[in-house]
Design a protein around this motif. Structure first.
Motif, short mmCIF file in Angstrom:
data_model
loop_
_atom_site.label_atom_id
_atom_site.label_comp_id
_atom_site.label_asym_id
_atom_site.label_seq_id
_atom_site.Cartn_x
_atom_site.Cartn_y
_atom_site.Cartn_z
N LEU A 131 0.83 -1.22 0.00
CA LEU A 131 0.00 0.00 0.00
C LEU A 131 0.86 1.26 0.00
O LEU A 131 0.34 2.37 0.05
N GLU A 132 2.16 1.08 0.01
CA GLU A 132 3.06 2.26 0.08
C GLU A 132 2.89 3.14 -1.18
O GLU A 132 2.50 2.59 -2.22
N PRO A 133 3.14 4.49 -1.09
CA PRO A 133 3.64 5.18 0.10
C PRO A 133 2.53 5.41 1.13
O PRO A 133 1.37 5.61 0.77
N ILE A 134 2.90 5.38 2.40
CA ILE A 134 1.98 5.69 3.49
C ILE A 134 2.64 6.73 4.39
O ILE A 134 3.85 6.92 4.33
N ASP A 135 1.82 7.42 5.20
CA ASP A 135 2.37 8.45 6.09
C ASP A 135 2.37 8.01 7.54
O ASP A 135 3.31 8.30 8.28
N VAL A 136 1.28 7.31 7.94
CA VAL A 136 1.12 6.98 9.36
C VAL A 136 0.59 5.56 9.51
O VAL A 136 -0.32 5.16 8.77
N VAL A 137 1.18 4.80 10.44
CA VAL A 137 0.62 3.50 10.83
C VAL A 137 0.21 3.63 12.30
O VAL A 137 1.02 4.07 13.13
N LEU A 138 -1.05 3.31 12.59
CA LEU A 138 -1.56 3.39 13.96
C LEU A 138 -1.92 2.01 14.48
O LEU A 138 -2.55 1.23 13.77
N CYS A 139 -1.48 1.72 15.70
CA CYS A 139 -1.81 0.45 16.36
C CYS A 139 -2.26 0.77 17.78
O CYS A 139 -1.91 1.82 18.32
N LEU B 79 7.28 12.13 9.64
CA LEU B 79 6.52 11.05 9.00
C LEU B 79 7.28 10.57 7.75
O LEU B 79 8.07 11.35 7.22
N PRO B 80 7.09 9.34 7.27
CA PRO B 80 6.20 8.32 7.82
C PRO B 80 6.71 7.73 9.13
O PRO B 80 7.93 7.61 9.33
N ALA B 81 5.76 7.36 9.99
CA ALA B 81 6.10 6.80 11.30
C ALA B 81 4.96 5.93 11.82
O ALA B 81 3.84 5.99 11.29
N LEU B 82 5.27 5.12 12.85
CA LEU B 82 4.26 4.25 13.47
C LEU B 82 4.04 4.69 14.90
O LEU B 82 4.98 5.04 15.61
#
Ligand SMILES: Cc1cc2nc3c(=O)[nH]c(=O)nc-3n(C[C@H](O)[C@H](O)[C@H](O)COP(=O)(O)OP(=O)(O)OC[C@H]3O[C@@H](n4cnc5c(N)ncnc54)[C@H](O)[C@@H]3O)c2cc1C
Length: 265
Positions: free
Chosen positions: A112-120, A176-179
């Motif tokens: 799915l890249e590019p992405i900016d933020v991964v949230l968990c 960003l990008p970051a998790l």
């Protein structure tokens, strides 16, 4: 516009806890025929994304690895306002430990890249290892901030967040990008609305299996898990209770003696 990924685990509903059976061979807790719900802290993670989408443009993709029944959890996330829902479901993914779970999620996110933020969420309500977030950031080669309780400035490409530490918080600035893994204090998740359910009817869930991720079966599920749960046994025995009688001074003396004997003080 922020391209946001939210990792959502489908966990057993608390009321179904009694139905959970330990697999005698894999020692894992199969979730096949168990009613599942959105992991509570992942509701907070999704709410972070939805609030950003309301403040500025954002596209939200929810990813969940689980049995086919986890599709209902992804559907609920779409009804809450996520744009895209991806279910990672394949018998080869079953029995994964935290490492193999993070690896499989990473392989899906790379598509799915590019992405900016991964949230968990910081933790799931069943395994609760708190490892998937940080391990996922390693596989994706992203900076990670755990235990986030507040997003101070989500506008730009540099986020400032407050993250829990013992007796306080640290203010972290990250490019960003970051998790990010979030705690329950970050927000109060919204509940389902009728209009949200209606709108989500047009949104399809995409299901990816082993072939879609083009990864080796040896690297996912039980086969790809470096940690093997060698035994899993329910805790036996309740608590003992002893009533101490006497004057307040006598009770205090007896209590201190008992605590000292037990090595507590
Ligand atoms: C009682 C028990 C003990 C276990 N002990 C261990 C152990 O010691 N070592 C080990 O490696 N595994 C262990 N596991 C297996 C582990 O729980 C699973 O691998 C699980 O899928 C991932 O770990 P977690 O639930 O602890 O996730 P956590 O790290 O607690 O979850 C944090 C976040 O990661 C994301 N996430 C986690 N799983 C998924 C998913 N399937 N889909 C989408 N997002 C997800 C969510 O955002 C979640 O909030 C245990 C499981 C159980 C039930």
């Amino acid at each position: 516009m922020h391209r946001i990924i939210v990792c959502v685990k489908a966990v057993p509903e608390p009321k179904a806890a009694g139905e959970l059976k330990i697999d005698p061979v894999t020692k894992s807790l199969p979730r096949l025929d168990i009613p599942l719900e959105i992991n509570p802290l992942d509701r907070n993670a999704l709410e972070v994304a939805l609030l950003i989408k309301e403040q500025s443009a954002a596209h939200i993709t929810v990813i969940s690895m689980g049995p086919p029944s986890a599709g209902d959890v992804v559907k609920e996330c779409l009804a809450l306002g996520a744009d895209t829902g991806i279910l990672l479901s394949d018998p080869a993914f079953a029995g994964a430990d935290a490492f193999a779970t993070a690896y499989t999620l990473a392989k899906a996110i790379e598509r799915l890249e590019p992405i900016d933020v991964v949230l968990c969420g910081t933790a799931s309500s069943d395994g609760a290892t708190e490892w998937v977030g940080p391990e996922l950031s390693t596989f994706l080669n992203l900076p990670v901030v755990t235990m986030v309780r507040e997003i101070v400035d989500p506008e730009s490409q540099t986020w400032k967040v407050k993250a829990d530490i013992e007796n306080g918080y640290r203010l972290v600035q990250v490019e960003l990008p970051a998790l990010f893994t979030v705690t329950r204090d970050v927000n109060t998740p919204r509940t389902l609305s009728f209009s949200g359910i209606i709108k989500s009817r047009k949104k399809e869930i995409t299901t990816w299996g082993l072939e879609d991720l083009s990864v080796s079966e040896e690297l996912v599920g039980l086969k790809g898990s470096p940690t093997i749960v060698s035994d899993l046994a329910p805790l036996e025995g309740g608590r003992e209770c002893e009533i101490i009688t006497g004057t307040p001074e006598e009770k205090a003396d007896i209590l201190i003696t008992k605590l000292a004997e037990a090595g507590v003080i």
